[in-house]
Design a protein around this motif. Sequence first.
Motif, PDB file in Angstrom:
ATOM      1  N   UNK A 159      29.749  74.229  40.562  1.00 54.39           N
ATOM      2  CA  UNK A 159      30.807  73.275  40.843  1.00 54.39           C
ATOM      3  C   UNK A 159      30.181  71.981  41.343  1.00 54.39           C
ATOM      4  N   UNK A 160      30.962  70.977  41.351  1.00 51.88           N
ATOM      5  CA  UNK A 160      30.517  69.647  41.753  1.00 51.88           C
ATOM      6  C   UNK A 160      30.087  69.633  43.225  1.00 51.88           C
ATOM      7  N   UNK A 161      28.930  69.101  43.495  1.00 48.30           N
ATOM      8  CA  UNK A 161      28.425  69.060  44.871  1.00 48.30           C
ATOM      9  C   UNK A 161      29.245  68.158  45.780  1.00 48.30           C
ATOM     10  N   UNK A 162      29.987  67.234  45.206  1.00 45.38           N
ATOM     11  CA  UNK A 162      30.763  66.304  46.022  1.00 45.38           C
ATOM     12  C   UNK A 162      32.089  66.874  46.500  1.00 45.38           C
ATOM     13  N   UNK A 163      32.457  68.045  46.015  1.00 43.87           N
ATOM     14  CA  UNK A 163      33.680  68.678  46.487  1.00 43.87           C
ATOM     15  C   UNK A 163      33.288  69.604  47.622  1.00 43.87           C
ATOM     16  N   UNK A 164      33.831  69.338  48.784  1.00 47.66           N
ATOM     17  CA  UNK A 164      33.471  70.095  49.981  1.00 47.66           C
ATOM     18  C   UNK A 164      34.598  71.032  50.380  1.00 47.66           C
ATOM     19  N   UNK A 165      34.228  72.073  51.091  1.00 47.87           N
ATOM     20  CA  UNK A 165      35.230  73.003  51.602  1.00 47.87           C
ATOM     21  C   UNK A 165      36.190  72.262  52.523  1.00 47.87           C
ATOM     22  N   UNK A 166      37.468  72.524  52.354  1.00 46.66           N
ATOM     23  CA  UNK A 166      38.485  71.852  53.155  1.00 46.66           C
ATOM     24  C   UNK A 166      39.276  72.824  54.020  1.00 46.66           C
ATOM     25  N   UNK A 167      39.115  74.105  53.771  1.00 47.11           N
ATOM     26  CA  UNK A 167      39.903  75.116  54.475  1.00 47.11           C
ATOM     27  C   UNK A 167      39.283  75.491  55.814  1.00 47.11           C
ATOM     28  N   UNK A 168      40.149  75.732  56.792  1.00 44.58           N
ATOM     29  CA  UNK A 168      39.781  76.266  58.107  1.00 44.58           C
ATOM     30  C   UNK A 168      38.913  75.309  58.926  1.00 44.58           C
ATOM     31  N   UNK A 169      39.326  74.060  58.969  1.00 46.91           N
ATOM     32  CA  UNK A 169      38.654  73.079  59.812  1.00 46.91           C
ATOM     33  C   UNK A 169      39.628  72.558  60.858  1.00 46.91           C
ATOM     34  N   UNK A 170      39.085  72.159  61.964  1.00 48.41           N
ATOM     35  CA  UNK A 170      39.880  71.535  63.023  1.00 48.41           C
ATOM     36  C   UNK A 170      39.289  70.166  63.293  1.00 48.41           C
ATOM     37  N   UNK A 172      48.576  65.732  40.791  1.00 47.40           N
ATOM     38  CA  UNK A 172      49.040  67.114  40.685  1.00 47.40           C
ATOM     39  C   UNK A 172      48.046  68.085  41.322  1.00 47.40           C
ATOM     40  N   UNK A 173      46.770  67.849  41.121  1.00 45.69           N
ATOM     41  CA  UNK A 173      45.755  68.733  41.706  1.00 45.69           C
ATOM     42  C   UNK A 173      45.714  68.556  43.221  1.00 45.69           C
ATOM     43  N   UNK A 174      45.865  67.333  43.702  1.00 49.95           N
ATOM     44  CA  UNK A 174      45.913  67.113  45.148  1.00 49.95           C
ATOM     45  C   UNK A 174      47.124  67.831  45.750  1.00 49.95           C
ATOM     46  N   UNK A 175      48.247  67.777  45.061  1.00 49.15           N
ATOM     47  CA  UNK A 175      49.458  68.456  45.524  1.00 49.15           C
ATOM     48  C   UNK A 175      49.239  69.970  45.582  1.00 49.15           C
ATOM     49  N   UNK A 176      48.682  70.529  44.536  1.00 46.79           N
ATOM     50  CA  UNK A 176      48.411  71.968  44.503  1.00 46.79           C
ATOM     51  C   UNK A 176      47.388  72.355  45.568  1.00 46.79           C
ATOM     52  N   UNK A 177      46.406  71.509  45.778  1.00 46.20           N
ATOM     53  CA  UNK A 177      45.379  71.774  46.797  1.00 46.20           C
ATOM     54  C   UNK A 177      45.991  71.791  48.185  1.00 46.20           C
ATOM     55  N   UNK A 178      46.862  70.847  48.471  1.00 49.17           N
ATOM     56  CA  UNK A 178      47.526  70.805  49.778  1.00 49.17           C
ATOM     57  C   UNK A 178      48.320  72.087  50.000  1.00 49.17           C
ATOM     58  N   UNK A 179      49.056  72.540  48.980  1.00 47.48           N
ATOM     59  CA  UNK A 179      49.803  73.799  49.101  1.00 47.48           C
ATOM     60  C   UNK A 179      48.865  74.973  49.327  1.00 47.48           C
ATOM     61  N   UNK A 180      47.769  75.003  48.615  1.00 50.31           N
ATOM     62  CA  UNK A 180      46.785  76.074  48.797  1.00 50.31           C
ATOM     63  C   UNK A 180      46.279  76.100  50.232  1.00 50.31           C
ATOM     64  N   UNK A 181      45.885  74.951  50.748  1.00 53.59           N
ATOM     65  CA  UNK A 181      45.351  74.882  52.106  1.00 53.59           C
ATOM     66  C   UNK A 181      46.390  75.292  53.143  1.00 53.59           C
ATOM     67  N   UNK A 182      47.650  74.939  52.898  1.00 52.51           N
ATOM     68  CA  UNK A 182      48.716  75.303  53.834  1.00 52.51           C
ATOM     69  C   UNK A 182      49.009  76.803  53.810  1.00 52.51           C
ATOM     70  N   UNK A 183      48.842  77.440  52.655  1.00 53.98           N
ATOM     71  CA  UNK A 183      49.223  78.838  52.494  1.00 53.98           C
ATOM     72  C   UNK A 183      48.097  79.834  52.764  1.00 53.98           C
ATOM     73  N   UNK A 184      46.854  79.385  52.738  1.00 52.16           N
ATOM     74  CA  UNK A 184      45.744  80.301  53.008  1.00 52.16           C
ATOM     75  C   UNK A 184      45.802  80.780  54.457  1.00 52.16           C
ATOM     76  N   UNK A 185      45.448  82.040  54.669  1.00 47.19           N
ATOM     77  CA  UNK A 185      45.406  82.593  56.020  1.00 47.19           C
ATOM     78  C   UNK A 185      44.008  83.126  56.291  1.00 47.19           C
TER      79      UNK A 185
END
Length: 90
Positions: free
Chosen positions: A1-12, A51-64
């Motif tokens: 995957x692209x090195x410029x895409x960083x993990x966005x989940x589970x950060x404060x 559309x991908x940003x929208x789906x990504x936001x939903x993913x981040x909100x729904x992950x536990x």
Amino acid sequence: MCRNIHQLHNFEPEATEDEVHAAALQFVRKVSGSTKPSKANAEVFDRAVLEIAHATRHLLEDLVTTAPPKDRDIEAAKARERSAKRFATA
């Protein structure tokens, strides 16, 4: 995957809209093979990013997770250290 895409989940604090948009943009660039679309493709390119940003936001909100949130500053320091080791000149 692209090195410029960083993990966005589970950060404060959680990922900002700019970070989500940047990740979506990098994804669309990678998939399309184009960093800047032609005028003929600009509308579809921009729509895909939204559309991908929208789906990504939903993913981040729904992950536990049960893991504690990561600290952005600590993770950034770790990344700088890995980079320094990787690109160190002997």
